[in-house]
Motif scaffolding. Sequence first.
Motif, mmCIF file in Angstrom:
data_model
loop_
_atom_site.group_PDB
_atom_site.id
_atom_site.type_symbol
_atom_site.label_atom_id
_atom_site.label_comp_id
_atom_site.label_asym_id
_atom_site.label_seq_id
_atom_site.Cartn_x
_atom_site.Cartn_y
_atom_site.Cartn_z
ATOM 1 N N GLU A 235 -22.385 56.335 -8.908
ATOM 2 C CA GLU A 235 -23.571 57.313 -8.601
ATOM 3 C C GLU A 235 -23.265 57.283 -7.016
ATOM 4 O O GLU A 235 -22.817 56.395 -6.317
ATOM 5 C CB GLU A 235 -24.876 56.538 -8.832
ATOM 6 N N ARG A 236 -23.651 58.325 -6.365
ATOM 7 C CA ARG A 236 -23.617 58.655 -5.086
ATOM 8 C C ARG A 236 -24.900 57.678 -4.343
ATOM 9 O O ARG A 236 -25.759 57.867 -4.769
ATOM 10 C CB ARG A 236 -23.833 60.085 -4.446
ATOM 11 N N TRP B 200 -20.752 65.364 -14.358
ATOM 12 C CA TRP B 200 -21.521 64.804 -13.401
ATOM 13 C C TRP B 200 -22.984 65.084 -14.100
ATOM 14 O O TRP B 200 -23.259 65.935 -14.891
ATOM 15 C CB TRP B 200 -21.826 65.740 -12.212
ATOM 16 N N ASP C 91 -26.865 62.708 -9.309
ATOM 17 C CA ASP C 91 -25.876 62.157 -8.496
ATOM 18 C C ASP C 91 -24.971 61.354 -9.074
ATOM 19 O O ASP C 91 -24.291 60.312 -8.548
ATOM 20 C CB ASP C 91 -26.763 61.559 -7.363
ATOM 21 N N ALA C 92 -25.181 60.991 -10.582
ATOM 22 C CA ALA C 92 -24.314 60.060 -11.324
ATOM 23 C C ALA C 92 -22.949 60.832 -11.952
ATOM 24 O O ALA C 92 -23.180 61.899 -12.438
ATOM 25 C CB ALA C 92 -25.243 59.611 -12.407
ATOM 26 N N TRP C 93 -22.021 60.101 -12.168
ATOM 27 C CA TRP C 93 -20.709 60.674 -12.505
ATOM 28 C C TRP C 93 -20.283 59.549 -13.621
ATOM 29 O O TRP C 93 -20.682 58.363 -13.640
ATOM 30 C CB TRP C 93 -19.680 60.936 -11.471
ATOM 31 N N ARG D 41 -33.927 52.064 -16.457
ATOM 32 C CA ARG D 41 -33.496 52.296 -15.060
ATOM 33 C C ARG D 41 -34.961 52.669 -14.439
ATOM 34 O O ARG D 41 -35.561 53.367 -14.955
ATOM 35 C CB ARG D 41 -32.846 53.768 -15.046
ATOM 36 N N ARG E 73 -36.176 55.927 -9.700
ATOM 37 C CA ARG E 73 -34.638 56.282 -9.493
ATOM 38 C C ARG E 73 -34.826 57.688 -10.174
ATOM 39 O O ARG E 73 -33.408 58.408 -10.318
ATOM 40 C CB ARG E 73 -33.715 55.423 -9.973
ATOM 41 N N PRO F 211 -28.596 58.919 -16.556
ATOM 42 C CA PRO F 211 -27.655 59.612 -17.310
ATOM 43 C C PRO F 211 -27.518 59.509 -18.531
ATOM 44 O O PRO F 211 -27.843 58.326 -19.281
ATOM 45 C CB PRO F 211 -26.269 59.284 -16.662
ATOM 46 N N SER G 182 -25.086 53.959 -15.294
ATOM 47 C CA SER G 182 -25.622 53.927 -13.980
ATOM 48 C C SER G 182 -27.251 53.976 -13.884
ATOM 49 O O SER G 182 -27.962 54.678 -14.314
ATOM 50 C CB SER G 182 -25.120 55.007 -13.306
ATOM 51 N N GLY G 183 -27.577 52.708 -13.163
ATOM 52 C CA GLY G 183 -28.962 52.575 -12.849
ATOM 53 C C GLY G 183 -29.646 51.782 -13.890
ATOM 54 O O GLY G 183 -30.886 51.415 -13.637
#
Length: 654
Positions: free
Chosen positions: A284-285, A303, A306-308, A418, A422, A426, A431-432
Amino acid sequence: MSEATALLAAGCLLQIAETELSAEAEGWLERTHLEVAADPVCPRIVLPLPPRSELTKTKARTRLGDGSRSRLADTRWEITPRSVHGDRLAILHLPELVGGDRVVLDLERSFPPGELAWRPGAARYWQVDAGSSVEIRTTGPTSAHERKARQWATGTEADLAAIATSPLHTPLPPIETLGPPGQVDVRRDLQITVPPGDPQIGLFPGAGSTVRVQLELAFAPSTRLRAFPVPAPAGAEVSFSAEPRRVAELLTDTGGPRVRVAPSEGTAHVTVSWVQPDAPTFGERAPHESELTVRVQGGEVAWEGDAWRLVEIRGRPILPHRDGLVKALGSRFRRAALPEPSVPPALRGQPPSWEAAAQLRAQLLQRSPIGDWPTDPVWVRPLVKARRSGALTPTEAAIVLVLYARQLQLQADWVLVRPAWRGKGPEQGLSGYVHPLVRLVLEDQAAWVDPTCDVCGPFELPAHLQGASALSPSVQNTPSPRPGSWHVTVTEAEVRWELTGTAALELRRWLMGLPAAGRTRALAARMAGAGARLGAIEGLAEAGEPVRAVARRGAGLFADPLDLPSPGPAGDVWLDWIGERQVTWLDRPQPAEVTEAELSEGITYRRVAAEEGWSEVLSADRRGLGADHLAQLRELRYGASSSEPSSAEGSSPK
């Protein structure tokens, strides 16, 4: 100057502190023996690691009051990331220690050349022993050895300190800290490489995959010397370039690589890069980064905001769809659960009921405390090993609760959440998703348990876990936010609070984050200003119940329910909980006009006449408030030309 200091949480009593010190040209090597007792509890021991220092060896053992002894696993240690100053903390988490228990630590730390200071704090016995080339100076009454460089003291005062110097060391020039946030623009580029063959195997840790990380840093003009820590792993070879050429330099020492930027009239551009093993498959960015790019040789990246995530390499899929990901996690958790722990004796034989479900967490804590150190929520130890270590991680505790519930014939599933602030998570990545919960179902009714919340009722969830994205075999979201209320009445002599629902829970969570000895004083100051005194209080110790409190007024500002949290980078505000915030003023003249306005969809403000004074009410059934609506609220409350007061003690009961 570097400091070798132990910081103890409230309830930790330092009994013995013994240090052996040796000086070399490259710096200091410190070996320390500490003995700490719980009085009445000792949740953590903190070791500061100044810039260019390292914690090289640790050995920790417990000596419990019942005579038993055990060695603490390395997973108890948390090493925080380095700050922009280059320092960090080593934290030993000890959630299970109670009065009469002790922990014995043998540590080895390295420090850079220069002066080295100790401030051990109050201890029954303190000693520092060094070689002949070391000079030791102390403040406070100590005894010195006739021939050795040794100082010691008994009944050590809290302000006792010692300073060691050596002719082997020459002072290093200090490195200034980076300026305020926003003065450096960070752009990150990831180049992922996976060896030939099956990518599923090549991406295993140690199987040969790599990632090349490149940071492009743009430092704004400044008259100050600045430094930026480079987050490269230990041993990585860092490449460096700067434009203008002499505006910056790369410094590498035991504290890791850092970029030092000279004062400049124009923007200073710096590029650093390095290659590290074990390529990531999702990420994530970061909030401080203006741009993140991810490239994969022969692969594809997808993507979501902001998560990839890494989709495929050479035509082979990497991460499965959501159901496959959940299935893989479930398989991992099941393997960790074998052999399966049995339900506690107090619950055996009980029919499935909400009364039995409400006892699950309390019964678990009687057997295994839950540690608060940060861990990867998707990697768990075998439960047999985890329980022998003395404390469970949050995810391990959630798995145990699921097993207990299923043995009671309750339907139960693990959930990874998550946090709601936030945003939506995704669909296919991890992520998160950092907070584990347990979801219980009985007779088509669902309830939730947070293993980590000490002050929650049996089925209460903290505000940031309500209405949030979730990974689970059974759900994709946690329950919708539950409303709360925070009513404050202000008179000339006192301030009265009444909180219900989620607002009361957030107040309990805020208090639990403070040292026990200071909670009464902190609550009084938040309610009625510095120097206030807390009077009657009801319901605070009963989870799930309303809280009522009265405090005699002190000096200065105090918490205002309608004084919202600080805006984010876009100027918007996130409300932790929905519901009604009200303040009734009995000590101020009533405004000339009564008003009501809809600030945003689902959020209204009104000012009304009360029986003896006047009230302001903010009602919200959603948690987002934009910058324009926040400005409108300020104008309604304070007028177009006024700026609202802010409380020194904070504006939220969380």
